[in-house]
Design a protein around this motif. Structure first.
Motif, mmCIF file in Angstrom:
data_model
loop_
_atom_site.group_PDB
_atom_site.id
_atom_site.type_symbol
_atom_site.label_atom_id
_atom_site.label_comp_id
_atom_site.label_asym_id
_atom_site.label_seq_id
_atom_site.Cartn_x
_atom_site.Cartn_y
_atom_site.Cartn_z
ATOM 1 N N ALA A 1 59.380 81.852 65.033
ATOM 2 C CA ALA A 1 59.118 82.840 66.079
ATOM 3 C C ALA A 1 58.588 82.111 67.306
ATOM 4 O O ALA A 1 58.140 80.961 67.207
ATOM 5 C CB ALA A 1 58.105 83.888 65.602
ATOM 6 N N TYR A 2 58.668 82.774 68.461
ATOM 7 C CA TYR A 2 58.111 82.177 69.675
ATOM 8 C C TYR A 2 56.607 82.458 69.703
ATOM 9 O O TYR A 2 56.113 83.312 70.423
ATOM 10 C CB TYR A 2 58.799 82.728 70.923
ATOM 11 N N LYS A 3 55.904 81.725 68.874
ATOM 12 C CA LYS A 3 54.454 81.830 68.781
ATOM 13 C C LYS A 3 53.874 80.420 68.799
ATOM 14 O O LYS A 3 54.500 79.465 68.320
ATOM 15 C CB LYS A 3 54.043 82.559 67.497
ATOM 16 N N ALA A 4 52.679 80.321 69.329
ATOM 17 C CA ALA A 4 52.079 79.008 69.547
ATOM 18 C C ALA A 4 52.049 78.161 68.283
ATOM 19 O O ALA A 4 52.489 77.006 68.287
ATOM 20 C CB ALA A 4 50.667 79.166 70.114
ATOM 21 N N GLU A 5 51.559 78.704 67.193
ATOM 22 C CA GLU A 5 51.365 77.885 66.004
ATOM 23 C C GLU A 5 52.679 77.509 65.339
ATOM 24 O O GLU A 5 52.826 76.399 64.821
ATOM 25 C CB GLU A 5 50.434 78.592 65.015
ATOM 26 N N THR A 6 53.669 78.413 65.312
ATOM 27 C CA THR A 6 54.951 78.061 64.701
ATOM 28 C C THR A 6 55.662 76.988 65.522
ATOM 29 O O THR A 6 56.311 76.096 64.970
ATOM 30 C CB THR A 6 55.852 79.298 64.567
#
Length: 506
Positions: free
Chosen positions: A262-267
């Motif tokens: 996903a477009y998320k910081a941690e991923t």
């Protein structure tokens, strides 16, 4: 996407009289202000040990905006309104009084705004002050809210793996990892951010992004500027620490990463860290076969005489510090097994150029005798700001004759608005708590692990295979040998000349 809520924000810049504040930080904050990206309620506390009258200080900042801002000279009314939010605090970073006064000022600001807002503490200082400032912020509880208080740490983050680990341990004992923003301005550049969109939002490219179709990848950051007045810092750092360990390895991560879930910081940061951990370690013997180091000598840049590195201010007369590095890396995973990644950077070179070249494998069906140029994707970060695809095409006429042509996307042609500077994007992300473009502790340490065998080998053999190149050249000629048999020389042509001369570079 919903607009991000702007909370009242207290920004503190330590090292406010420095070049970074004048050239980058204040111009970036000013541009965010005039574009209505800053909250209605904000303050900018500028802290430095040098005494300064506030009006004189603001004039210095204004001259920086007028000289370096992408929006040009500041509108007098807009600057006056913006400057009302700027305060100057003279204080020694080593003394408690500095932080007590700062805490009183920020507390008063938050009381007046009637809302607990964001606190951002930017370390625009020499690395030796990082732990001093961090410890004081922790002790005086200036940065104790894990959700709303943040620190921003500039590179270099450590000088080797051991010091980077020590600094990480020091910081995470006092702050939550989510509060720590290790900044690399390269990741804020618009073209760099667009690489992810280009790869993962366009299915035509992602299926080809692997060892089956790609021959090799070049990542090159050439700097026309010399070391200049940074000799004191640079002579103890060198190009490997200053550029490869951070900027170029971050570009490697973006090019080489698998698609995050996903477009998320941690991923996204997980995916980047995974790439670094998959880089094949250098053996001592491989260092001198797969890494070229160089140092510039006297020459000319744009017909202006340029001195040798060893004649620069604060540089040792017999210095072996490298100003140029080229290396061949391999990523040992399923996607990239056997595909070489070539990294190159240098100072005092012919022109300023940051470019990523993805060279595809040659066509398996050679039915045309003049089908001699493989497909090539060129991502130019600076100065061209473009993405171009090189492919073969038939020349108009009665005969089947092929020539390489380009399909171009340029920001200048596609968009009318000016592009935000990297620091604008990054500062706004910090205020909104978005760590996507910032390095996590394990990512920093993984990057240091990549370069440590090189640093260790050079430390044991200080002058071994140190190559010299003239200022104004493209670096040591032997650096092209790294590319063989994949290419004859490093890609370096301006986009306007690619079609005319590309066959000569294969």
């Amino acid at each position: 996407m919903k607009p991000r809520k702007a909370y009242p924000s207290a920004v503190t810049i330590f090292g406010a009289k420095g070049d970074l504040t004048r050239r980058k930080l204040i111009p970036a904050l000013y541009n965010l202000y005039i574009a209505n990206h800053l909250p209605a309620i904000f303050s900018i506390w500028c802290v430095d040990f040098l005494p300064s009258d506030i009006d004189v200080f603001k004039k210095e900042l204004l001259s920086g905006v007028n000289e370096f801002s992408r929006s040009g000279k500041a509108d007098p009314r807009q600057w006056e309104a913006f400057a009302e939010h700027i305060y100057y605090l003279q204080g020694d970073f080593n003394k408690e009084d500095t932080y007590m006064q700062l805490k009183n000022e920020i507390t008063a600001f938050e009381t007046e705004s009637k809302q607990r807002g964001i606190r951002m503490f930017y370390f625009a200082t020499a690395p030796r002050f990082i732990e001093t400032i961090a410890a004081a912020l922790y002790m005086h509880k200036l940065c104790n809210n894990r959700n709303q208080h943040r620190i921003v740490v500039e590179k270099p983050f450590g000088t080797d793996l051991a010091s980077a680990k020590k600094l990480n341990q020091f910081l995470v004992k006092r702050f939550d990892e989510k509060q720590i923003y290790r900044i690399d301005h390269y990741l804020g550049k618009e073209t760099v951010q667009n690489i992810m969109a280009f790869r993962f939002a366009n299915y035509v490219f992602e299926p080809l992004w692997n060892k089956k179709y790609i021959d090799h990848i070049q990542i090159s950051v050439a700097e026309q500027v010399s070391v200049g007045k940074r000799g004191g810092y640079y002579d103890s750092s060198g190009a490997l620490r200053d550029m490869i360990q951070n900027h170029l390895l971050q570009l490697l991560c973006i090019v080489g990463m698998d698609c995050p879930g996903a477009y998320k910081a941690e991923t996204i940061r997980d995916a980047k860290t995974k790439v670094l951990k998959s880089v094949r370690p250098f053996t001592a013997a491989q260092v001198f076969k797969q890494v070229i180091r160089g140092q510039y000598t006297a020459g000319e840049i744009n017909e202006v005489p340029a001195v040798a590195y060893r004649q620069e201010e604060h540089v040792a007369a017999e210095s072996n510090t490298e100003t140029f590095v080229a290396m061949k890396l391999f990523i040992d995973n399923k996607r990239w097994e056997g595909v070489p990644f070539f990294l190159r950077t240098g100072k005092s070179m012919t022109r300023q150029s940051s470019v990523i070249v993805v060279q595809f494998k040659d066509s398996p069906h050679k039915i045309f005798k003049d089908d001699i140029v493989p497909n090539r994707l060129i991502i130019s970060i600076q100065p061209e700001l473009e993405i171009s695809l090189l492919f073969e095409s038939k020349v108009p006429g009665l005969q089947m004759k092929l020539v390489p042509v380009e399909m171009d996307f340029t920001y200048q042609d596609a968009y009318t608005e000016t592009l935000p500077e990297a620091y604008e994007a990054l500062l706004l992300d910090v205020l909104h708590g978005d760590a996507t473009l910032f390095m996590r502790a394990d990512q920093v340490e993984a990057a240091w692990k990549v370069v440590m065998p090189v640093l260790d080998a050079w430390k044991k053999n200080p002058s071994k295979q140190l190559q010299f190149y003239k200022s104004g050249s493209w670096g040591p000629a032997v650096a092209s040998n790294l590319l063989k048999p994949y290419a004859k020389e490093w890609f370096r042509l301006p986009s306007s000349e690619i079609v005319k001369k590309t066959a000569a570079t294969i």
